[in-house]
Structure formats: structure tokens, C-alpha cells
Scaffold this motif. Structure first.
Motif, PDB file in Angstrom:
ATOM      1  N   ASN A   1      -1.784   8.193 -14.203  1.00 40.70           N
ATOM      2  CA  ASN A   1      -0.563   7.756 -13.519  1.00 40.70           C
ATOM      3  C   ASN A   1      -0.762   7.671 -12.006  1.00 40.70           C
ATOM      4  OD1 ASN A   1       0.926   7.623 -15.874  1.00 40.70           O
ATOM      5  ND2 ASN A   1       1.776   9.659 -15.660  1.00 40.70           N
ATOM      6  N   ALA A   2      -1.507   8.626 -11.443  1.00 39.50           N
ATOM      7  CA  ALA A   2      -1.584   8.761  -9.981  1.00 39.50           C
ATOM      8  C   ALA A   2      -2.528   7.753  -9.346  1.00 39.50           C
ATOM      9  CB  ALA A   2      -2.011  10.181  -9.628  1.00 39.50           C
ATOM     10  N   ILE A   3      -3.773   7.757  -9.765  1.00 42.73           N
ATOM     11  CA  ILE A   3      -4.801   6.942  -9.102  1.00 42.73           C
ATOM     12  C   ILE A   3      -4.486   5.448  -9.175  1.00 42.73           C
ATOM     13  CG2 ILE A   3      -7.249   6.344  -9.083  1.00 42.73           C
ATOM     14  CD1 ILE A   3      -7.778   9.209 -10.149  1.00 42.73           C
ATOM     15  N   PRO A   4      -4.165   4.899 -10.368  1.00 35.51           N
ATOM     16  CA  PRO A   4      -3.872   3.461 -10.434  1.00 35.51           C
ATOM     17  C   PRO A   4      -2.626   3.055  -9.659  1.00 35.51           C
ATOM     18  CG  PRO A   4      -4.425   4.306 -12.578  1.00 35.51           C
ATOM     19  CD  PRO A   4      -4.207   5.486 -11.701  1.00 35.51           C
ATOM     20  N   SER A   5      -1.625   3.944  -9.602  1.00 34.81           N
ATOM     21  CA  SER A   5      -0.431   3.606  -8.816  1.00 34.81           C
ATOM     22  C   SER A   5      -0.821   3.309  -7.378  1.00 34.81           C
ATOM     23  CB  SER A   5       0.579   4.759  -8.862  1.00 34.81           C
ATOM     24  OG  SER A   5       1.063   4.950 -10.163  1.00 34.81           O
ATOM     25  N   MET A   6      -1.729   4.121  -6.839  1.00 29.09           N
ATOM     26  CA  MET A   6      -2.187   3.906  -5.465  1.00 29.09           C
ATOM     27  C   MET A   6      -3.066   2.661  -5.356  1.00 29.09           C
ATOM     28  SD  MET A   6      -3.025   7.881  -4.488  1.00 29.09           S
ATOM     29  CE  MET A   6      -1.785   9.159  -4.680  1.00 29.09           C
TER      30      MET A   6
ATOM     31  N   LEU B   1       0.834  -1.209   0.000  1.00 23.36           N
ATOM     32  CA  LEU B   1       0.000   0.000   0.000  1.00 23.36           C
ATOM     33  C   LEU B   1       0.869   1.258   0.000  1.00 23.36           C
ATOM     34  CD1 LEU B   1      -2.698  -1.049   2.644  1.00 23.36           C
ATOM     35  CD2 LEU B   1      -2.966  -1.013   0.163  1.00 23.36           C
ATOM     36  N   LEU B   2       1.929   1.247   0.801  1.00 22.49           N
ATOM     37  CA  LEU B   2       2.823   2.404   0.872  1.00 22.49           C
ATOM     38  C   LEU B   2       3.573   2.613  -0.441  1.00 22.49           C
ATOM     39  CD1 LEU B   2       4.239   1.901   4.470  1.00 22.49           C
ATOM     40  CD2 LEU B   2       2.831   3.825   3.686  1.00 22.49           C
ATOM     41  N   LEU B   3       3.958   1.509  -1.088  1.00 17.56           N
ATOM     42  CA  LEU B   3       4.640   1.606  -2.381  1.00 17.56           C
ATOM     43  C   LEU B   3       3.736   2.283  -3.412  1.00 17.56           C
ATOM     44  CD1 LEU B   3       6.914   0.968  -4.398  1.00 17.56           C
ATOM     45  CD2 LEU B   3       5.906  -1.312  -4.669  1.00 17.56           C
ATOM     46  N   GLY B   4       2.483   1.832  -3.493  1.00 16.28           N
ATOM     47  CA  GLY B   4       1.547   2.449  -4.429  1.00 16.28           C
ATOM     48  C   GLY B   4       1.323   3.916  -4.134  1.00 16.28           C
ATOM     49  N   LEU B   5       1.228   4.257  -2.844  1.00 18.35           N
ATOM     50  CA  LEU B   5       1.022   5.648  -2.447  1.00 18.35           C
ATOM     51  C   LEU B   5       2.227   6.503  -2.829  1.00 18.35           C
ATOM     52  CD1 LEU B   5      -0.610   7.826  -0.932  1.00 18.35           C
ATOM     53  CD2 LEU B   5       0.484   7.047   1.187  1.00 18.35           C
ATOM     54  N   LEU B   6       3.425   6.009  -2.538  1.00 14.70           N
ATOM     55  CA  LEU B   6       4.630   6.779  -2.816  1.00 14.70           C
ATOM     56  C   LEU B   6       4.787   7.045  -4.316  1.00 14.70           C
ATOM     57  CD1 LEU B   6       7.990   6.748  -1.142  1.00 14.70           C
ATOM     58  CD2 LEU B   6       7.998   6.267  -3.578  1.00 14.70           C
ATOM     59  N   ILE B   7       4.541   6.016  -5.140  1.00 13.09           N
ATOM     60  CA  ILE B   7       4.665   6.201  -6.587  1.00 13.09           C
ATOM     61  C   ILE B   7       3.591   7.151  -7.100  1.00 13.09           C
ATOM     62  CG2 ILE B   7       4.594   5.044  -8.830  1.00 13.09           C
ATOM     63  CD1 ILE B   7       7.098   4.411  -7.240  1.00 13.09           C
ATOM     64  N   GLY B   8       2.388   7.086  -6.537  1.00 10.36           N
ATOM     65  CA  GLY B   8       1.280   7.887  -7.034  1.00 10.36           C
ATOM     66  C   GLY B   8       1.311   9.345  -6.635  1.00 10.36           C
ATOM     67  N   LEU B   9       2.012   9.694  -5.552  1.00 15.35           N
ATOM     68  CA  LEU B   9       2.020  11.078  -5.081  1.00 15.35           C
ATOM     69  C   LEU B   9       2.681  12.027  -6.077  1.00 15.35           C
ATOM     70  CD1 LEU B   9       2.829  10.709  -1.270  1.00 15.35           C
ATOM     71  CD2 LEU B   9       0.715  11.576  -2.286  1.00 15.35           C
TER      72      LEU B   9
ATOM     73  N   LEU C   1       9.849  10.205   3.297  1.00 18.30           N
ATOM     74  CA  LEU C   1       9.919   9.715   1.919  1.00 18.30           C
ATOM     75  C   LEU C   1       8.691  10.158   1.124  1.00 18.30           C
ATOM     76  CD1 LEU C   1      11.225   6.053   2.436  1.00 18.30           C
ATOM     77  CD2 LEU C   1      12.542   8.083   1.805  1.00 18.30           C
ATOM     78  N   LEU C   2       7.516  10.050   1.729  1.00 16.12           N
ATOM     79  CA  LEU C   2       6.288  10.476   1.057  1.00 16.12           C
ATOM     80  C   LEU C   2       6.305  11.982   0.798  1.00 16.12           C
ATOM     81  CD1 LEU C   2       3.684   8.354   3.070  1.00 16.12           C
ATOM     82  CD2 LEU C   2       4.591   7.873   0.798  1.00 16.12           C
ATOM     83  N   PHE C   3       6.774  12.746   1.772  1.00 14.13           N
ATOM     84  CA  PHE C   3       6.843  14.196   1.625  1.00 14.13           C
ATOM     85  C   PHE C   3       7.764  14.584   0.466  1.00 14.13           C
ATOM     86  CE2 PHE C   3       9.062  18.207   2.829  1.00 14.13           C
ATOM     87  CZ  PHE C   3       7.983  19.066   2.683  1.00 14.13           C
ATOM     88  N   SER C   4       8.861  13.846   0.289  1.00  9.39           N
ATOM     89  CA  SER C   4       9.793  14.173  -0.792  1.00  9.39           C
ATOM     90  C   SER C   4       9.128  14.025  -2.153  1.00  9.39           C
ATOM     91  CB  SER C   4      11.037  13.278  -0.717  1.00  9.39           C
ATOM     92  OG  SER C   4      10.772  11.979  -1.219  1.00  9.39           O
ATOM     93  N   ARG C   5       8.245  13.026  -2.293  1.00 14.67           N
ATOM     94  CA  ARG C   5       7.564  12.826  -3.576  1.00 14.67           C
ATOM     95  C   ARG C   5       6.534  13.924  -3.827  1.00 14.67           C
ATOM     96  NH1 ARG C   5      10.722  11.426  -6.189  1.00 14.67           N
ATOM     97  NH2 ARG C   5       9.314  10.687  -7.808  1.00 14.67           N
ATOM     98  N   ILE C   6       5.905  14.421  -2.753  1.00 21.42           N
ATOM     99  CA  ILE C   6       4.970  15.541  -2.900  1.00 21.42           C
ATOM    100  C   ILE C   6       5.721  16.776  -3.392  1.00 21.42           C
ATOM    101  CG2 ILE C   6       3.418  17.106  -1.677  1.00 21.42           C
ATOM    102  CD1 ILE C   6       2.752  14.762   0.210  1.00 21.42           C
ATOM    103  N   VAL C   7       6.882  17.056  -2.778  1.00 23.71           N
ATOM    104  CA  VAL C   7       7.693  18.203  -3.187  1.00 23.71           C
ATOM    105  C   VAL C   7       8.072  18.087  -4.658  1.00 23.71           C
ATOM    106  CG1 VAL C   7       9.933  19.350  -2.888  1.00 23.71           C
ATOM    107  CG2 VAL C   7       8.596  18.655  -0.884  1.00 23.71           C
TER     108      VAL C   7
END
Length: 403
Positions: free
Chosen positions: A365-370, A53-61, A112-118
Motif C-alpha cells: 500500500n505504501a511504496i506504490p502510493s508514493m 508527488l505530494l498526493l502520492g506521498l500523503l496517501i502512502g504515509l 497535512l503530511l504530519f496528520s497522516r503520519i499520526v
């Protein structure tokens, strides 16, 4: 001379940007989904399914941030200049790479998640580079110049995962889990200095206000362009399926074929070479004899079929045959879909149509990654590949049946 100078500068900055994105592809699955890896940072108390779940979230952000930020960054580049926004985007990549490095060092998933948002919210470099090319190119050279930037993107996508795998491979004591991200920050820093010295401003510097609602306003307006709804839908579901594939194929390779991150980098290098062969040799010859409209539904269906077959192939050679046929069909499909959007839009709607297609792609790209993380957690890492194949084949069938 000035046009060639600017084009060369944009070419190099795009390569640097895509390399900096691509280095994480072989490494991130090891952080969240592979307990046997020395790079595994999932805290005690969290299961591997939660890691999916975290992998999908990180890629999708990252693409989610791009969806909201890219149209606004484009507006800002119209008003204050392309060069400034390109440099903001590069700086965002430098900062996010360093934040990601720190997140790995202290094993902090929120960082890590914050870095992808930036990175997503500053990720307007490629679209602004395209706007700069549109500024300085006449109609006879525009498609060629766009093709050069497309080539830069392809080269970056080949080199990024390969370098990510190599620089984290352990071949040297300096090649650790953070080395690729330090390298990405250095590459982007050099790109920042180079673009500051060499890039020439091309924006007309319009006198207008930034439209902060532009992401949603542009999408809604673009979806009203006559004759393009079906193509936008095909693009959305195609990219949705494609990102189910790209998010979890590294996990599948590790768990089913014991790939190291270096092997995974080489795998993406192989796909990139096939992409260049497909778009550089097959596409020009194919579309000189037939049309995109006739070819696209077939290659789209075959793209989905060969994704679907990959989890069925339990040994490496049949699996790689399926990957090869997928990659070649996919290279034709990508070009055909983009060309059809441009061809079916009127001259006055070109910018809006292509911008809307970019927004549709970002959402795809975003929604399916999550969601791919949810599918892997509910079943296993092959589930996103199966879903990808079914979704792409269904998209091709629906497109053909609605002629």
C-alpha cells in the motif's frame, strides 16, 4: 451474550475507523492537483506535477506508519489489553482528523503530511480488533466472526468516500473542504466513548516485554514459512498495482470526466456495492464448485486487464463497464488470496502467516502510493492506472507459470 456484545462493539468501531479514513479520498486530489477547484491549496511556485508527488506521498504515509506500528501495537495489546490499544487508535484518528482540518484551514502541506503520519502510527485498530475476536471465538465461530469484521470494513469503505464527497459538495454553506474531517473527528469521538463504555477486555494480558524490532523481525520470520513465498509475492505485487489504481483514480475522474468530489464519492459507493455483491453472492457460489487455487490466477489477470482498459475507454459508459468488471473480479481475487495464505499455512503458523501477509500488504500500500505520484508527474494521471494493470497482469502470469 458477552461475545455478541463485544462483536457488535467491534463492528461499530471498525466502521467508524474506516469512515474516518475514507472521507479524504474524494477531497485530497482537489487540494493538490486541480487548480480550478476552490479547495486547491498548492502554494504558488509549485506545479501540478509536484502536486502529484505530494498526493502520492500523503496517501502512502498512512500505510507506511501502519507497517511499523501495527505489530508493536499488537504486542502492547497482548501485555496491557486490547481495549486500551483500540482506544489509543481511535484517539489517534480523532487527533489526526483535527490536525488535517487545521492543515486545510491554513493551507499547510507539512501539517497535512504530519496528520497522516499520526494516523498511521496509531492505526492498529483493525488488527487489534481481529486479535480480540480470536481471543473470544472458538474455531467453529472464528471465520464467521472475522467475516463480520470484514463486512464492517467494507461498509466503512463504502460510506467513507460517499460521505467525504457529500459533506464537501457545497450543497449547504456548511459543506466545505473541512466538513468531512470535522465529521470524522466527531464519529471517532463517539466511537471512543462507546468503546470505553461497552468493550470488554479479552486479552490474556501476557507477562512479556514489547519487541520494538517486531515489524522487521516478523516479516523476515514469516517469509521463511514453507510454501508461502510465492503467495506473499503475489499479494505484494497485487496490492502494489491496486494502490497505483486507488491513489490516482480520483484524479483521473476529475480530469477526464469532470467529476466533482460528490461524483467521486458516488463512484466509490458503486465499487463498494459491487464488492459486497462479489464477496456476498459470487464468492460463496463459486468456491462451492471449484478451488481458490484454480480461480485466483484467472480473476487476478482479469482484475489487471480491466484496470488497464479503463484509461483506454474515453467515454463514460465503456469506462464504467470496465470498472464494473474490474470490481467483480477484484472482489473474488481479494478473498482467494487471503484464503490461500491461511490454507497453505500450518495450524501453528496461522498467526504468523496472516501477520506477515498484513505487513506485506502495508508495504504494498505504501511504496506504490508514493511511486504513483512519480509516474503521474512524469507522464499524466492515466499512467498509474496503466502501470497498475500491467503489474497485476504480470503478477497473475508469473504466479501461473511458476506452478
Amino acid at each position: 451474550m458477552a461475545e455478541n456484545h463485544n462483536l457488535r462493539t467491534l463492528f461499530l468501531t471498525v466502521i467508524a475507523e474506516v469512515i474516518s479514513f475514507g472521507v479524504l479520498i474524494p477531497i485530497v486530489p482537489l487540494l493538490f492537483t486541480e487548480p480550478s477547484s476552490s479547495y486547491f491549496i498548492l502554494p504558488e511556485g509549485l506545479t501540478v506535477n509536484q502536486g502529484y508527488l505530494l498526493l502520492g506521498l500523503l496517501i502512502g504515509l498512512y500505510p507506511l506508519g501502519q507497517f511499523f506500528a501495527t505489530p508493536i501495537l499488537g504486542e502492547i495489546s497482548d501485555i496491557y489489553g486490547r481495549k486500551k490499544v483500540i482506544q489509543i487508535s481511535i484517539m489517534g484518528t480523532v487527533v489526526s482528523s483535527l490536525i488535517f482540518t487545521y492543515g486545510i484551514l491554513i493551507a499547510s502541506i507539512p501539517i497535512l503530511l504530519f496528520s497522516r503520519i499520526v494516523n498511521g502510527l496509531t492505526g492498529g485498530l483493525i488488527s487489534v480488533a481481529q486479535a480480540s475476536i480470536a481471543d473470544m471465538s472458538d474455531n467453529s465461530h472464528k471465520s464467521k466472526n472475522f467475516g463480520i469484521i470484514g463486512m464492517a470494513f467494507g461498509l466503512g469503505f463504502i460510506l467513507g468516500p460517499f460521505l467525504g464527497g457529500f459533506l464537501s459538495s457545497g450543497f449547504s454553506k456548511y459543506f466545505t473542504s473541512i466538513t468531512p474531517f470535522i465529521f470524522a473527528a466527531l464519529v471517532s469521538s463517539v466511537s471512543l466513548i462507546y468503546s470505553n463504555r461497552k468493550l470488554i477486555e479479552t486479552s490474556p494480558l501476557e507477562d512479556k516485554k514489547v519487541d520494538w524490532k517486531k515489524p522487521l523481525r516478523q516479516l523476515l520470520k514469516g517469509l521463511r514459512i514453507p510454501g508461502l513465498k510465492k503467495l506473499f509475492a503475489a499479494n505484494f505485487f497485487y496490492f502494489s498495482g491496486f494502490n497505483f489504481f486507488t491513489t490516482f483514480i480520483p484524479v483521473y475522474l476529475v480530469q477526464n470526466f469532470n467529476f466533482t468530489q460528490f461524483n467521486t464519492g458516488n463512484f466509490f459507493l458503486y465499487i463498494g456495492v459491487l464488492l459486497i455483491i462479489g464477496q456476498g453472492f459470487i464468492v460463496p457460489r463459486l468456491f462451492s464448485k471449484t478451488t481458490e487455487e484454480k480461480v485466483m490466477p484467472f480473476t487476478l489477470f482479469m482484475t489487471g486487464l480491466f484496470v488497464f482498459l479503463q484509461p483506454v475507454m474515453t467515454t463514460l459508459i465503456p469506462f464504467m463497464i470496465a470498472v464494473t468488471l474490474f470490481s467483480l473480479n477484484n472482489s473474488v481475487t481479494q478473498i482467494a488470496l487471503n484464503t490461500l495464505v491461511s490454507n497453505k499455512a500450518s495450524g501453528k503458523d496461522q498467526g504468523l502467516a496472516l501477520g506477515t501477509n498484513q505487513s506485506v500488504r502495508a508495504l504494498g500500500n505504501a511504496i506504490p502510493s508514493m511511486l504513483s505520484g512519480v509516474a503521474a508527474a512524469a507522464f499524466d494521471p492515466s499512467a498509474p492506472l496503466i502501470i497498475a494493470g500491467v503489474l497485476i497482469m504480470a503478477t497473475a502470469t508469473a504466479y501461473k507459470l511458476t506452478d
